[in-house]
Design an enzyme around this catalytic site. Structure first.
Site, short mmCIF file in Angstrom:
data_model
loop_
_atom_site.label_atom_id
_atom_site.label_comp_id
_atom_site.label_asym_id
_atom_site.label_seq_id
_atom_site.Cartn_x
_atom_site.Cartn_y
_atom_site.Cartn_z
N LYS A 27 40.08 31.25 76.11
CA LYS A 27 39.76 30.34 77.22
C LYS A 27 40.96 29.48 77.60
O LYS A 27 41.17 29.16 78.77
CB LYS A 27 38.55 29.48 76.88
CG LYS A 27 37.29 30.31 76.99
CD LYS A 27 36.04 29.52 76.77
CE LYS A 27 34.84 30.45 76.79
NZ LYS A 27 33.82 30.07 75.83
N LYS A 34 33.34 43.93 77.68
CA LYS A 34 32.22 43.01 77.54
C LYS A 34 31.62 42.61 78.89
O LYS A 34 32.33 42.08 79.75
CB LYS A 34 32.69 41.75 76.80
CG LYS A 34 31.54 40.86 76.37
CD LYS A 34 32.04 39.63 75.65
CE LYS A 34 31.21 38.43 76.00
NZ LYS A 34 31.83 37.17 75.63
N LYS A 39 32.33 39.07 80.81
CA LYS A 39 33.62 38.49 80.43
C LYS A 39 34.42 38.03 81.65
O LYS A 39 35.03 36.98 81.65
CB LYS A 39 34.43 39.52 79.65
CG LYS A 39 35.56 38.93 78.85
CD LYS A 39 36.33 40.03 78.15
CE LYS A 39 37.55 39.49 77.44
NZ LYS A 39 37.28 39.04 76.10
P1 TYM Z 1 27.02 32.73 75.98
O1 TYM Z 1 26.35 31.85 76.95
O2 TYM Z 1 28.41 33.17 76.24
O3 TYM Z 1 26.17 34.01 75.73
C1 TYM Z 1 24.81 33.90 75.38
C2 TYM Z 1 24.42 34.97 74.38
O4 TYM Z 1 24.58 36.27 74.96
C3 TYM Z 1 25.40 37.06 74.12
N1 TYM Z 1 26.22 37.93 74.97
C4 TYM Z 1 26.33 39.25 74.79
N2 TYM Z 1 25.77 40.08 73.88
C5 TYM Z 1 26.06 41.40 74.00
N3 TYM Z 1 26.86 41.91 74.96
C6 TYM Z 1 27.45 41.11 75.89
N4 TYM Z 1 28.22 41.63 76.83
C7 TYM Z 1 27.20 39.72 75.83
N5 TYM Z 1 27.58 38.66 76.58
C8 TYM Z 1 26.98 37.57 76.03
C9 TYM Z 1 26.24 36.07 73.34
O5 TYM Z 1 26.69 36.65 72.12
C10 TYM Z 1 25.27 34.95 73.11
O6 TYM Z 1 24.44 35.23 71.99
N6 TYM Z 1 28.34 29.78 72.28
C11 TYM Z 1 27.18 30.45 72.82
C12 TYM Z 1 26.05 29.52 73.20
C13 TYM Z 1 25.65 28.62 72.09
C14 TYM Z 1 24.96 28.99 70.91
C15 TYM Z 1 24.81 27.79 70.16
C16 TYM Z 1 24.45 30.19 70.43
C17 TYM Z 1 25.89 27.30 72.03
N7 TYM Z 1 25.39 26.79 70.87
C18 TYM Z 1 24.16 27.79 68.94
C19 TYM Z 1 23.81 30.17 69.19
C20 TYM Z 1 23.66 28.98 68.46
C21 TYM Z 1 27.66 31.19 74.06
O7 TYM Z 1 28.67 30.92 74.60
O8 TYM Z 1 26.87 32.08 74.52
#
Ligand code: TYM
Length: 331
Positions: free
Chosen positions: A111, A194, A197
């Protein structure tokens, strides 16, 4: 019964990757465990530098959580910023999060590269806020996609460090969780590894996309000029289509195109047509529910109120104990 926590950043609509990597597992865990699922609006602030449609995005994620099958009677649904205890624990965890480990974190490096003009402290301490989300409920299971694994490892480090510093056995170790046992990473339609992304909307299929939009996006997906020898290894872009097909289509359909590819007889346009229809069928019920729930604001607010109350009760307990362990004011 274990405690489960997970969240999603409200930076746009939910895409197929979010669903297959995370939300699908939320739904399957909700009746077996003590579940907390939230919308990570503080986290969304780390990548935006001014006014945005945050409120609207938060509402959309809530609607989509429900449309995917989350049951507010079973799981607590809330918005991260309505739980001040999370912010308090974040502050405390930041006191023993080291600059070295934060700057080494892959998502920070990515990022920081992407938003050179806005490398803020929130971005750096993104993993401590995520650890606070999880540890505030002393969760042990965290359903997330593959991209979040390093954050989970950091959460375990913060938890163990706290326990050691204060000579307590307070925080349990949380682990990422997936029903298929392997973490999932759904690729994008633009050849990237991804979905979600890049900023390019054509990279992702959103759960709210209309059938026509799905067809258009899939037909435009990147492929190659086709295999020229039998059993030829696939390029990333073509492999991506097969990975998505494996997730949404029937086994026979997947096997059919796999065989066609191996025999050099594949027509990508035929495969894409099939894939688009299978995605539409896979997401149909969710899409219809999104439309039917989204105008009922009173219902949505009631759900958030109940979820926040449940989350408060849990978070408040944890914070009381933490204050006492550290020796902070308990008045
Ligand atoms: P975020 O918002 O980027 O994504 C949310 C969830 O979706 C999953 N994900 C994917 N899984 C498979 N293939 C993909 N292409 C794909 N894109 C996104 C992510 O792995 C995620 O599970 N940091 C986290 C949000 C968060 C969180 C937390 C999660 C904040 N606090 C505490 C768990 C526990 C995030 O950025 O997710």
């Amino acid at each position: 019964m274990e405690t489960v926590v997970s969240g999603i950043r409200p930076t746009g609509r939910l895409h197929l990757g979010n669903y297959l990597g995370a939300v699908q597992n939320f739904v399957r865990m909700q009746y077996e465990h003590n579940c907390f699922f939230f919308i990570a609006d503080y986290h969304a602030l780390t990548t935006q530098s001014g006014a945005s449609n945050l409120k609207e995005n938060v509402k959309n994620i809530l609607v989509e959580y429900l449309a995917c099958g989350l049951d507010p009677e079973a799981a607590a649904l809330y918005v991260q910023s309505s739980l001040p205890e999370t912010a308090e624990l974040y502050l405390i965890l930041n006191m023993n999060a080291y600059l070295g480990e934060l700057t080494r974190c892959t998502s920070f490096k990515e990022k920081a590269r992407k938003q050179e003009e806005n490398i803020n402290a929130g971005l750096l301490t993104y993993p401590t806020l995520m650890a606070a989300d999880i540890l505030i409920h002393k969760a042990t299971k965290v359903p997330v996609g593959k991209d979040q694994e390093q954050h989970l490892e950091m959460t375990r480090n913060f938890a163990n460090r706290f326990n050691k510093m204060y000579n307590v056995d307070f925080f349990p170790e949380p682990f990422s969780y997936n029903f298929g046992s392997q973490s999932v990473k759904i690729p994008g339609l633009d050849g990237s590894t991804k979905m979600g992304k890049s900023e390019n909307r054509d990279n992702s299929i959103y759960l709210s996309d209309s059938p026509d939009t799905v067809r258009k996006k899939v037909m435009r997906a990147v492929t190659d000029t086709g295999p020229v020898k039998k059993n030829q290894p696939k390029t990333q872009a073509v492999e991506n289509l097969f990975i998505i097909m494996k997730a949404v289509s029937k086994v026979e359909v997947y096997d059919y195109f796999q065989e066609k590819y191996n025999q050099c007889e594949i027509k990508y346009s035929e495969m894409k047509k099939q894939l688009a229809e299978d995605i539409i069928t896979f997401t149909e019920q969710i899409r219809e529910k999104i439309i039917s729930i989204s105008s009922d604001d009173a219902y949505l607010n009631r759900i958030l109120k109940e979820g926040t109350d449940k989350a408060h009760a849990s978070a408040n307990n944890t914070m009381k104990e933490i204050r006492s362990i550290i020796g902070l004011s308990e008045i």
